[in-house]
Design a protein around this motif. Structure first.
Motif, short mmCIF file in Angstrom:
data_model
loop_
_atom_site.label_atom_id
_atom_site.label_comp_id
_atom_site.label_asym_id
_atom_site.label_seq_id
_atom_site.Cartn_x
_atom_site.Cartn_y
_atom_site.Cartn_z
N VAL A 75 -39.88 6.48 13.88
CA VAL A 75 -39.61 5.53 14.96
C VAL A 75 -38.24 4.86 14.80
O VAL A 75 -37.59 4.52 15.80
CB VAL A 75 -40.75 4.48 15.04
CG1 VAL A 75 -40.39 3.32 15.95
CG2 VAL A 75 -42.03 5.14 15.52
N THR A 76 -37.79 4.71 13.58
CA THR A 76 -36.50 4.06 13.33
C THR A 76 -35.36 4.78 14.05
O THR A 76 -34.37 4.14 14.43
CB THR A 76 -36.22 4.02 11.81
OG1 THR A 76 -37.27 3.29 11.19
CG2 THR A 76 -34.92 3.34 11.50
N ALA A 77 -35.47 6.07 14.27
CA ALA A 77 -34.42 6.82 14.94
C ALA A 77 -34.25 6.41 16.40
O ALA A 77 -33.21 6.67 16.99
CB ALA A 77 -34.70 8.32 14.85
N ILE A 79 -34.05 3.36 17.41
CA ILE A 79 -33.18 2.19 17.42
C ILE A 79 -31.76 2.64 17.06
O ILE A 79 -31.56 3.27 16.02
CB ILE A 79 -33.66 1.15 16.38
CG1 ILE A 79 -35.10 0.74 16.69
CG2 ILE A 79 -32.72 -0.05 16.32
CD1 ILE A 79 -35.81 0.08 15.55
N PRO A 80 -30.78 2.36 17.90
CA PRO A 80 -29.41 2.79 17.58
C PRO A 80 -29.00 2.33 16.18
O PRO A 80 -29.13 1.15 15.85
CB PRO A 80 -28.56 2.14 18.67
CG PRO A 80 -29.49 2.00 19.84
CD PRO A 80 -30.83 1.68 19.21
N PHE A 81 -28.56 3.28 15.39
CA PHE A 81 -28.07 3.06 14.03
C PHE A 81 -29.17 2.59 13.07
O PHE A 81 -28.87 2.20 11.94
CB PHE A 81 -26.87 2.10 14.01
CG PHE A 81 -25.84 2.43 15.04
CD1 PHE A 81 -25.03 3.55 14.90
CD2 PHE A 81 -25.70 1.66 16.18
CE1 PHE A 81 -24.09 3.88 15.87
CE2 PHE A 81 -24.76 1.97 17.16
CZ PHE A 81 -23.95 3.08 17.00
N GLY A 82 -30.42 2.65 13.47
CA GLY A 82 -31.53 2.17 12.64
C GLY A 82 -31.80 3.02 11.42
O GLY A 82 -32.44 2.55 10.47
N THR A 83 -31.33 4.26 11.42
CA THR A 83 -31.61 5.12 10.27
C THR A 83 -30.80 4.71 9.03
O THR A 83 -31.21 5.00 7.91
CB THR A 83 -31.30 6.59 10.61
OG1 THR A 83 -29.95 6.70 11.06
CG2 THR A 83 -32.25 7.11 11.68
N ILE A 84 -29.69 4.00 9.23
CA ILE A 84 -28.88 3.59 8.09
C ILE A 84 -29.58 2.50 7.27
O ILE A 84 -29.74 2.65 6.05
CB ILE A 84 -27.46 3.15 8.54
CG1 ILE A 84 -26.75 4.29 9.27
CG2 ILE A 84 -26.64 2.62 7.38
CD1 ILE A 84 -26.55 5.56 8.47
#
Length: 153
Positions: A75-77, A79-84
Protein backbone atom coordinates in the motif's frame (compact mmCIF):
# COMPACT_ATOMS: atom_id res chain seq x y z
CA UNK A 1 21.62 -9.43 -5.43
CA UNK A 2 20.59 -9.43 -1.78
CA UNK A 3 17.00 -8.94 -0.66
CA UNK A 4 17.96 -5.53 0.80
CA UNK A 5 19.52 -4.29 -2.45
CA UNK A 6 16.61 -5.55 -4.57
CA UNK A 7 14.02 -3.93 -2.31
CA UNK A 8 15.92 -0.65 -2.06
CA UNK A 9 16.49 -0.49 -5.83
CA UNK A 10 12.84 -1.03 -6.66
CA UNK A 11 11.72 1.35 -3.87
CA UNK A 12 13.94 4.11 -5.28
CA UNK A 13 12.79 3.38 -8.84
CA UNK A 14 9.18 3.60 -7.66
CA UNK A 15 9.83 7.02 -6.12
CA UNK A 16 11.58 8.22 -9.28
CA UNK A 17 8.65 7.15 -11.42
CA UNK A 18 6.31 9.04 -9.10
CA UNK A 19 8.39 12.14 -9.89
CA UNK A 20 8.09 11.40 -13.62
CA UNK A 21 4.33 10.99 -13.39
CA UNK A 22 3.87 14.14 -11.29
CA UNK A 23 6.07 16.09 -13.72
CA UNK A 24 3.98 14.80 -16.62
CA UNK A 25 0.80 15.85 -14.82
CA UNK A 26 2.19 19.34 -14.18
CA UNK A 27 3.15 19.65 -17.84
CA UNK A 28 -0.31 18.55 -18.95
CA UNK A 29 -2.58 20.29 -16.46
CA UNK A 30 -0.59 23.39 -15.46
CA UNK A 31 1.46 24.23 -18.53
CA UNK A 32 -0.99 22.69 -21.05
CA UNK A 33 1.80 21.21 -23.20
CA UNK A 34 0.06 17.92 -24.01
CA UNK A 35 -0.29 14.55 -22.40
CA UNK A 36 2.90 12.79 -23.57
CA UNK A 37 4.46 13.20 -20.13
CA UNK A 38 1.47 11.60 -18.44
CA UNK A 39 1.34 8.78 -20.97
CA UNK A 40 5.05 7.95 -20.69
CA UNK A 41 5.35 8.71 -16.97
CA UNK A 42 2.14 6.85 -16.21
CA UNK A 43 3.18 3.77 -18.17
CA UNK A 44 6.66 3.62 -16.59
CA UNK A 45 5.23 4.33 -13.15
CA UNK A 46 2.62 1.61 -13.62
CA UNK A 47 5.27 -0.96 -14.49
CA UNK A 48 7.49 -0.04 -11.56
CA UNK A 49 4.50 0.24 -9.20
CA UNK A 50 3.52 -3.34 -10.02
CA UNK A 51 7.16 -4.47 -9.77
CA UNK A 52 7.37 -2.87 -6.33
CA UNK A 53 4.24 -4.69 -5.19
CA UNK A 54 5.64 -7.98 -6.45
CA UNK A 55 8.99 -7.26 -4.78
CA UNK A 56 7.29 -6.39 -1.49
CA UNK A 57 5.38 -9.69 -1.52
CA UNK A 58 8.55 -11.60 -2.43
CA UNK A 59 10.47 -9.95 0.41
CA UNK A 60 7.57 -10.51 2.81
CA UNK A 61 7.80 -14.25 2.16
CA UNK A 62 11.60 -14.36 2.24
CA UNK A 63 11.99 -12.18 5.34
CA UNK A 64 9.01 -13.75 7.15
CA UNK A 65 7.08 -10.51 7.49
CA UNK A 66 3.55 -10.88 8.75
CA UNK A 67 0.56 -10.23 6.48
CA UNK A 68 -0.02 -6.79 8.00
CA UNK A 69 3.52 -5.58 7.20
CA UNK A 70 3.34 -7.14 3.73
CA UNK A 71 0.09 -5.28 3.02
CA UNK A 72 1.52 -2.04 4.41
CA UNK A 73 4.55 -2.38 2.14
CA UNK A 74 2.37 -2.84 -0.95
CA UNK A 75 0.00 0.00 0.00
CA UNK A 76 2.92 2.36 0.64
CA UNK A 77 3.55 2.52 -3.11
CA UNK A 78 0.22 4.35 -3.51
CA UNK A 79 1.59 7.32 -1.57
CA UNK A 80 3.96 9.44 -3.68
CA UNK A 81 7.53 8.77 -2.53
CA UNK A 82 6.22 6.57 0.31
CA UNK A 83 8.51 3.68 -0.54
CA UNK A 84 11.59 5.62 0.61
CA UNK A 85 10.54 6.08 4.26
CA UNK A 86 9.28 2.49 4.22
CA UNK A 87 12.70 1.27 3.08
CA UNK A 88 14.42 3.34 5.77
CA UNK A 89 12.07 2.07 8.46
CA UNK A 90 12.50 -1.56 7.46
CA UNK A 91 16.27 -1.04 7.41
CA UNK A 92 16.28 0.46 10.92
CA UNK A 93 14.22 -2.45 12.25
CA UNK A 94 16.52 -5.02 10.61
CA UNK A 95 13.68 -6.37 8.46
CA UNK A 96 15.78 -6.33 5.29
CA UNK A 97 18.72 -8.17 6.86
CA UNK A 98 19.85 -11.56 5.64
CA UNK A 99 20.14 -13.41 2.40
CA UNK A 100 17.67 -15.31 0.27
CA UNK A 101 16.21 -18.27 2.16
CA UNK A 102 17.33 -20.95 -0.26
CA UNK A 103 17.63 -23.70 2.35
CA UNK A 104 15.10 -24.99 4.84
CA UNK A 105 15.76 -24.18 8.49
CA UNK A 106 14.19 -25.31 11.77
CA UNK A 107 12.18 -22.08 11.86
CA UNK A 108 8.49 -23.08 11.74
CA UNK A 109 7.90 -20.30 9.19
CA UNK A 110 10.20 -22.19 6.79
CA UNK A 111 7.88 -25.21 6.89
CA UNK A 112 5.07 -23.63 4.85
CA UNK A 113 4.24 -24.45 1.24
CA UNK A 114 4.88 -20.83 0.26
CA UNK A 115 8.40 -20.96 1.75
CA UNK A 116 9.01 -24.28 0.00
CA UNK A 117 7.87 -22.78 -3.32
CA UNK A 118 10.15 -19.78 -2.77
CA UNK A 119 13.15 -22.09 -2.13
CA UNK A 120 12.28 -24.14 -5.23
CA UNK A 121 12.08 -20.99 -7.38
CA UNK A 122 15.29 -19.54 -5.89
CA UNK A 123 17.06 -22.72 -7.00
CA UNK A 124 15.89 -21.95 -10.57
CA UNK A 125 16.74 -18.26 -11.09
CA UNK A 126 16.07 -18.20 -14.85
CA UNK A 127 12.63 -19.75 -14.37
CA UNK A 128 11.90 -17.50 -11.38
CA UNK A 129 12.84 -14.37 -13.34
CA UNK A 130 10.72 -15.51 -16.28
CA UNK A 131 7.70 -16.14 -14.05
CA UNK A 132 8.07 -12.72 -12.41
CA UNK A 133 8.43 -10.91 -15.74
CA UNK A 134 5.48 -12.78 -17.26
CA UNK A 135 3.42 -11.95 -14.16
CA UNK A 136 4.35 -8.28 -14.49
CA UNK A 137 3.44 -8.27 -18.18
CA UNK A 138 0.13 -10.07 -17.53
CA UNK A 139 -0.87 -7.61 -14.78
CA UNK A 140 0.15 -4.57 -16.85
CA UNK A 141 -1.66 -5.89 -19.94
CA UNK A 142 -4.82 -6.46 -17.92
CA UNK A 143 -4.66 -2.98 -16.41
CA UNK A 144 -4.08 -1.39 -19.83
CA UNK A 145 -7.11 -3.25 -21.16
CA UNK A 146 -9.22 -1.97 -18.25
CA UNK A 147 -8.04 1.60 -18.85
CA UNK A 148 -6.40 4.37 -16.84
CA UNK A 149 -7.49 5.25 -13.30
CA UNK A 150 -10.43 7.62 -13.46
CA UNK A 151 -11.10 6.80 -17.09
CA UNK A 152 -9.64 8.32 -20.22
CA UNK A 153 -9.19 12.07 -20.21
Amino acid sequence: MSPRILFRSVAIAEAITWALLITGMLLKYVLNVGDAGVRVGGFVHGLVFIAFGMTAVLLAVNQHWGPRLAALAVVTAIIPFGTIPLDRGLEKRGLLDGDWRSTRTDDPRDQTRVSALLRWMLARPALFTTVLVLGLVAIMTTLLAVGPPGGAS
